[in-house]
Design a protein around this motif. Structure first.
Motif: not given
Length: 307
Positions: A160-176
């Motif tokens: 849950s942290f990784a999704v938010q941090i990756a978004k803050a880095f400007g990435a698109r996130v897909i999560g299982t």
């Protein structure tokens, strides 16, 4: 002081509330009056003795590496902090000794940062270990703006942290995630896909060219599916499967880092990172908190209120 401790390896039943001496404070450490701590999967691993070959164990063991609390006493060489400062920390030491499920803990300043003002004590206690694992893993994999990142187990404590941090880095996130938790992934800013046989098809439907980064937070051999969902230049890492190296990836570990922890606090105070607390237990119910954490049926952090 009151603390939870165990004097032999085993299940949650070895945990008991005891009275222990106030910890001594080293030159580069401070004494913290603990307000809250949290439970992480590694606490079970340590309690069952699985790290005994890697780290010296000093019984009785007080579990816990996360802390949120107030500085009560300074060591001789700690100009970074003052008595009364509110701090958070990932208090991992060189041996399994002096954990955070106690009224007081001695913590090296290298493991600490200022508590984010926007977080409650319970939320702050849930941030350090899991947040640092997510942040440092994404940094080591070079996640940047424009990347598409696949995170396995996007609703776990680290995920849950990784999704938010990756978004803050400007990435698109897909999560299982399991279907029941897909709305939670969307709320974090990610695009959910199911576990299991339909995962590859679902990822390819969202990212036909393949993802740029895969972060495995669940294990179980899921890294083997990477060629089916990723570009040929994929950056692959796992915190849960040492066999990731056989697939050209990196086995990731986390280390205390006050600078990284301060950055997580900045993200929290900016509104880019929230901490989901699943349940809060009193210190006397630490064994129940360990049982819930190990059940795998929890969304967010399991927290122990001490102060």
């Amino acid at each position: 002081m009151r603390a939870v401790a165990y004097s032999r390896f085993g299940g949650p039943e070895v945990l008991e509330v005891v009275d222990l001496p106030v910890p001594k404070v080293g030159a580069d450490s401070v004494l913290i009056r603990v307000q809250a701590t949290s439970v992480n999967p590694v606490d079970r691993v340590i309690r069952e003795g699985h790290l005994d070959g890697l780290m010296d164990t000093v019984f009785p063991v007080v579990p816990g590496w996360d802390v949120a609390g107030v500085v009560e006493r300074l060591g001789l060489d700690t100009p970074e902090l003052a008595v009364g400062d509110e701090v958070i920390g990932y208090v991992r030491k060189d041996a399994v000794i002096g954990g955070t499920a106690a009224e007081l803990v001695s913590a090296p300043v290298r493991t600490l940062a200022r508590k984010p003002a926007s977080l409650s004590w319970e939320e702050a206690a849930g941030l350090p270990l899991a947040g640092l694992t997510a942040y440092q893993s994404l940094r080591r994999l070079g996640v940047t703006s424009g990347d598409t990142v696949l995170i396995h187990n996007a609703t776990g404590g680290v995920g849950s942290f990784a999704v938010q941090i990756a978004k803050a880095f400007g990435a698109r996130v897909i999560g299982t995630a399991s279907p029941a938790r897909h709305d939670y992934v969307r709320g974090l800013g990610g695009e959910p896909v199911p576990y299991g046989d339909g995962m590859v098809h679902a990822v390819r439907a969202l990212a036909p060219q393949g993802v740029d980064v895969v972060l495995d937070l669940i294990g179980g051999g899921v890294v083997a599916t990477t060629p089916d969902v990723a570009t040929s230049a994929v950056r692959l890492g796992s915190v849960a499967d040492a066999a990731v190296a056989e697939h050209g990836g990196t086995y990731l570990w986390v280390r205390p880092d006050s600078g990284d922890l301060a950055e997580l606090g900045r993200l929290a105070d900016s509104g880019a990172l929230r901490v989901e607390v699943a349940r809060v237990f009193p210190l006397e119910e630490t064994a129940a908190a360990h049982e819930l954490s190990a059940s795998g049926h929890v969304q967010g952090k399991v927290v122990i209120r001490v102060g």
